[in-house]
Design a protein around this motif. Structure first.
Motif, PDB file in Angstrom:
ATOM      1  N   LEU A 120       0.859  -1.147  -0.004  1.00  0.00           N
ATOM      2  CA  LEU A 120       0.094   0.145   0.027  1.00  0.00           C
ATOM      3  C   LEU A 120       0.741   1.089  -0.158  1.00  0.00           C
ATOM      4  CD1 LEU A 120      -2.315  -1.214   2.808  1.00  0.00           C
ATOM      5  CD2 LEU A 120      -2.540  -1.544   0.499  1.00  0.00           C
ATOM      6  N   ARG A 121       0.564   2.192  -0.807  1.00  0.00           N
ATOM      7  CA  ARG A 121       1.111   3.414  -0.935  1.00  0.00           C
ATOM      8  C   ARG A 121       0.903   4.427   0.200  1.00  0.00           C
ATOM      9  NH1 ARG A 121       4.162   5.977  -4.829  1.00  0.00           N
ATOM     10  NH2 ARG A 121       3.526   4.177  -6.091  1.00  0.00           N
ATOM     11  N   THR A 126      -5.139   1.255  14.086  1.00  0.00           N
ATOM     12  CA  THR A 126      -4.873  -0.162  14.038  1.00  0.00           C
ATOM     13  C   THR A 126      -5.912  -0.879  12.925  1.00  0.00           C
ATOM     14  OG1 THR A 126      -6.334  -1.026  15.759  1.00  0.00           O
ATOM     15  CG2 THR A 126      -3.717  -0.196  16.391  1.00  0.00           C
ATOM     16  N   VAL A 127      -6.838  -0.068  12.071  1.00  0.00           N
ATOM     17  CA  VAL A 127      -7.900  -1.002  11.799  1.00  0.00           C
ATOM     18  C   VAL A 127      -7.959  -0.404  10.099  1.00  0.00           C
ATOM     19  CG1 VAL A 127     -10.322  -1.419  11.478  1.00  0.00           C
ATOM     20  CG2 VAL A 127      -9.343  -1.416  13.624  1.00  0.00           C
ATOM     21  N   LEU A 128      -8.117  -1.329   9.275  1.00  0.00           N
ATOM     22  CA  LEU A 128      -8.417  -0.959   7.887  1.00  0.00           C
ATOM     23  C   LEU A 128      -9.679  -1.775   7.497  1.00  0.00           C
ATOM     24  CD1 LEU A 128      -4.881  -1.551   6.149  1.00  0.00           C
ATOM     25  CD2 LEU A 128      -5.825   0.622   6.583  1.00  0.00           C
ATOM     26  N   SER A 129     -10.349  -1.037   6.462  1.00  0.00           N
ATOM     27  CA  SER A 129     -11.622  -1.734   6.373  1.00  0.00           C
ATOM     28  C   SER A 129     -11.833  -1.555   4.736  1.00  0.00           C
ATOM     29  CB  SER A 129     -12.738  -0.815   7.045  1.00  0.00           C
ATOM     30  OG  SER A 129     -12.862   0.424   6.512  1.00  0.00           O
ATOM     31  N   GLY A 130     -12.914  -2.366   4.268  1.00  0.00           N
ATOM     32  CA  GLY A 130     -13.226  -2.383   2.894  1.00  0.00           C
ATOM     33  C   GLY A 130     -14.417  -3.319   2.570  1.00  0.00           C
ATOM     34  N   ARG A 131     -14.950  -3.024   1.384  1.00  0.00           N
ATOM     35  CA  ARG A 131     -16.158  -3.976   1.038  1.00  0.00           C
ATOM     36  C   ARG A 131     -15.573  -5.167   0.282  1.00  0.00           C
ATOM     37  NH1 ARG A 131     -20.929  -2.569   1.707  1.00  0.00           N
ATOM     38  NH2 ARG A 131     -20.397  -0.419   2.188  1.00  0.00           N
ATOM     39  N   ALA A 134     -10.948  -1.173  -0.990  1.00  0.00           N
ATOM     40  CA  ALA A 134     -10.698  -0.296   0.236  1.00  0.00           C
ATOM     41  C   ALA A 134     -10.321   1.001  -0.154  1.00  0.00           C
ATOM     42  CB  ALA A 134      -9.544  -0.945   1.074  1.00  0.00           C
ATOM     43  N   GLY A 135     -10.301   1.446  -1.556  1.00  0.00           N
ATOM     44  CA  GLY A 135      -9.811   2.811  -1.772  1.00  0.00           C
ATOM     45  C   GLY A 135      -8.580   3.141  -1.610  1.00  0.00           C
ATOM     46  N   ARG A 187      -1.220   1.915  -8.771  1.00  0.00           N
ATOM     47  CA  ARG A 187      -2.511   1.075  -8.979  1.00  0.00           C
ATOM     48  C   ARG A 187      -3.423   1.359  -7.753  1.00  0.00           C
ATOM     49  NH1 ARG A 187      -1.474  -4.849  -9.987  1.00  0.00           N
ATOM     50  NH2 ARG A 187      -0.605  -4.428  -7.873  1.00  0.00           N
ATOM     51  N   ARG A 188      -5.024   1.132  -7.806  1.00  0.00           N
ATOM     52  CA  ARG A 188      -5.951   1.004  -6.913  1.00  0.00           C
ATOM     53  C   ARG A 188      -6.563  -0.251  -6.834  1.00  0.00           C
ATOM     54  NH1 ARG A 188      -7.388   5.519  -4.041  1.00  0.00           N
ATOM     55  NH2 ARG A 188      -6.356   7.081  -5.711  1.00  0.00           N
ATOM     56  N   THR A 189      -6.031  -1.151  -6.073  1.00  0.00           N
ATOM     57  CA  THR A 189      -6.745  -2.484  -6.168  1.00  0.00           C
ATOM     58  C   THR A 189      -7.350  -2.799  -4.739  1.00  0.00           C
ATOM     59  OG1 THR A 189      -4.723  -3.470  -5.997  1.00  0.00           O
ATOM     60  CG2 THR A 189      -5.622  -3.250  -8.156  1.00  0.00           C
ATOM     61  N   ASP A 190      -7.438  -4.028  -4.471  1.00  0.00           N
ATOM     62  CA  ASP A 190      -8.099  -4.657  -3.349  1.00  0.00           C
ATOM     63  C   ASP A 190      -6.878  -4.891  -2.088  1.00  0.00           C
ATOM     64  OD1 ASP A 190     -10.395  -4.910  -4.655  1.00  0.00           O
ATOM     65  OD2 ASP A 190      -9.652  -6.780  -5.481  1.00  0.00           O
ATOM     66  N   LEU A 191      -7.580  -5.078  -0.974  1.00  0.00           N
ATOM     67  CA  LEU A 191      -6.864  -5.646   0.188  1.00  0.00           C
ATOM     68  C   LEU A 191      -7.096  -7.229   0.202  1.00  0.00           C
ATOM     69  CD1 LEU A 191      -7.807  -3.382   3.213  1.00  0.00           C
ATOM     70  CD2 LEU A 191      -5.282  -3.729   2.260  1.00  0.00           C
TER      71      LEU A 191
END
Ligand code: ADP
Length: 423
Positions: free
Chosen positions: A243-244, A306-311, A328-329, A379-383
């Motif tokens: 992740l950038r 400490t949390v990341l989230s995504g759909r 996750a944008g 790039r913008r992809t998934d977690l």
């Protein structure tokens, strides 16, 4: 037992192709040393230079403290096994294994006993009188290994010996090869592009890319503490999330990893802070292996930062677990592109336009340019994260994941590790 030292070794092929650049390695006596890297990174060339099958363009090769650059192959006492074994088709397994001993003029009875014993260790006693064309791929490879090891070489070189076999056989043979060469104590250099083979077999290994060594160490050291983004990605299955972020030192909070839409924070007492802080205001690459992300129930308490989230966008069933891919944008990077000089056609065009000159006049410099345009690998992809069987979310669910910050890896924008315990 033999040690091998490569000191600034280079290989330029006659057409000008640079296959190996300034390689410095010490392979210790008795070690099973693996050269790992993608196709074309120079592994075979390096192995062939050790064998004496390829001339060394620059640098020195030392075998047991003797300069060996110009030593003819037969005087090196090395044995090599290739992908396809290459047995003599008109000789039986026994005939193939006897051959090197016959050439050396060994006593026939002693040679026969040696071959019988080695064939037993390799599990091919039952087919010792058969010709290669009646054997399976795995049996042929065992016979080729037997033929190479029977004359007790001081150095054993293997170039992708399992890559033409099916998965089950590969697993079986890699365990046997590792056991056998360890039992004989023969220094072994083993070339593969398969990370699992490297990790499971190696005492130590070197990861190569574009003819250079990116990392050297035991499999555990390299996995836990990779020197570069490329190495981290090559040794990660399922793939590591890269992740950038922009890194900011924020009083009262710590070092904030700003992913745009989301953020994490590294507390001030983290031992990596002292090296990370010099990247304040800069782009860093944050490596998060899927097993470092643990899904948590919605609304459950977690320390801030400490949390990341995504759909959840896609789910894959892997038997012992599910792998989830969540949008996750967050901008991600392509490991293959990081740390490599840009190809000429990808280099940014020189700034000569009116807009550029205006930007310079008003003091914009290059800092405002979005990463997409400037770096060419945004790039913008998934977690990607793992889920134990039975706890599967549904596609479209919003998922929160607790990040184990201690196991997160940090890299500079150049792909080099920041805050490594080894440096
Ligand atoms: P690997 O074993 O990692 O797949 P190699 O050592 O075979 O890589 O090749 C490294 C590079 O050198 C590649 O770019 C390959 O195309 C080039 N190369 C290999 N052999 C030759 C040759 N005989 N002549 C010219 N280039 C070669």
């Amino acid at each position: 037992m033999t040690d091998v030292v490569l000191d600034g070794v280079e290989k330029v092929y006659p057409g000008g192709q640079v296959a190996v650049r300034n390689v410095r390695l010490r392979i210790n006596a008795g070690e099973l040393f693996v050269l790992l890297g993608p196709s074309g990174c120079g592994k075979s060339t390096l192995l062939r230079m050790i064998a004496g099958l390829e001339e060394i363009t620059a640098g020195d090769l030392w075998l047991d403290g003797t300069l060996a650059n110009d030593l003819p192959p037969r005087e090196r006492n090395v044995a090599m096994v290739f992908q396809d074994g290459a047995l003599y088709p008109h000789r039986t397994v026994k005939g193939n294994m006897m051959f090197p001993l016959e050439v050396a003029g060994d006593d026939r009875a002693e040679a026969g006993a040696k071959v019988t014993e080695l064939a037993r260790a390799l599990g091919i006693s039952a087919m010792i009188d058969r010709r290669p064309d009646t054997l399976s791929g795995g049996q042929r490879q065992r016979a080729a290994i037997g033929r190479a090891l029977v004359r007790e070489p001081r150095l054993f070189l293997m170039d992708e010996p399992l890559s033409s076999l099916d998965a089950a056989l590969r697993t079986e043979l890699r365990i046997e090869i590792a056991g056998l060469v360890r039992a004989t104590g023969t220094t072994t250099v083993y070339v593969t592009h398969d990370q699992v083979e490297a990790m499971t077999m190696a005492d130590r290994m070197a990861v190569l890319r574009d003819g250079t060594v990116e990392d050297v160490g035991t499999p555990e050291e390299i996995y836990a503490d990779p020197a570069t983004v490329f190495v981290a990605a090559f040794l990660s299955s399922p793939p590591i999330n890269l992740l950038r972020a922009t890194l900011w030192a924020v009083e009262g909070e710590g070092l904030v990893l700003d992913f745009g839409a989301q953020r994490l924070s590294v507390p001030w007492d983290d031992p990596r802070v002292s090296s990370l802080i010099s990247h304040h205001g800069e782009t860093v690459i944050v490596g998060i292996r899927p097993d470092t992300l643990a899904p948590i129930a919605p609304g459950s308490p977690a320390p801030p930062g400490t949390v990341l989230s995504g759909r959840v966008r896609a789910l894959e069933f892997h038997g012992h677990e599910w792998l989830a891919y969540a949008e996750a944008g967050i901008p991600t990077v392509d490991a293959a592109e990081v740390g490599r000089p840009p190809a000429p056609e990808n280099r940014p065009a020189p700034r000569t336009g009116l807009r550029d000159r205006l930007r310079e006049l008003v003091g914009g410099g290059g800092g405002e340019e979005p990463a997409e345009e400037h770096e060419g690998h945004h790039r913008r992809t998934d977690l990607v994260f793992r889920i134990p069987p039975g706890r599967r979310p549904n596609r479209g669910d919003h998922c929160a994941m607790r990040v184990d910050l201690d196991r997160v890896l940090f890299f500079g924008a150049d792909g080099r590790r920041v805050g490594s315990p080894r440096s």
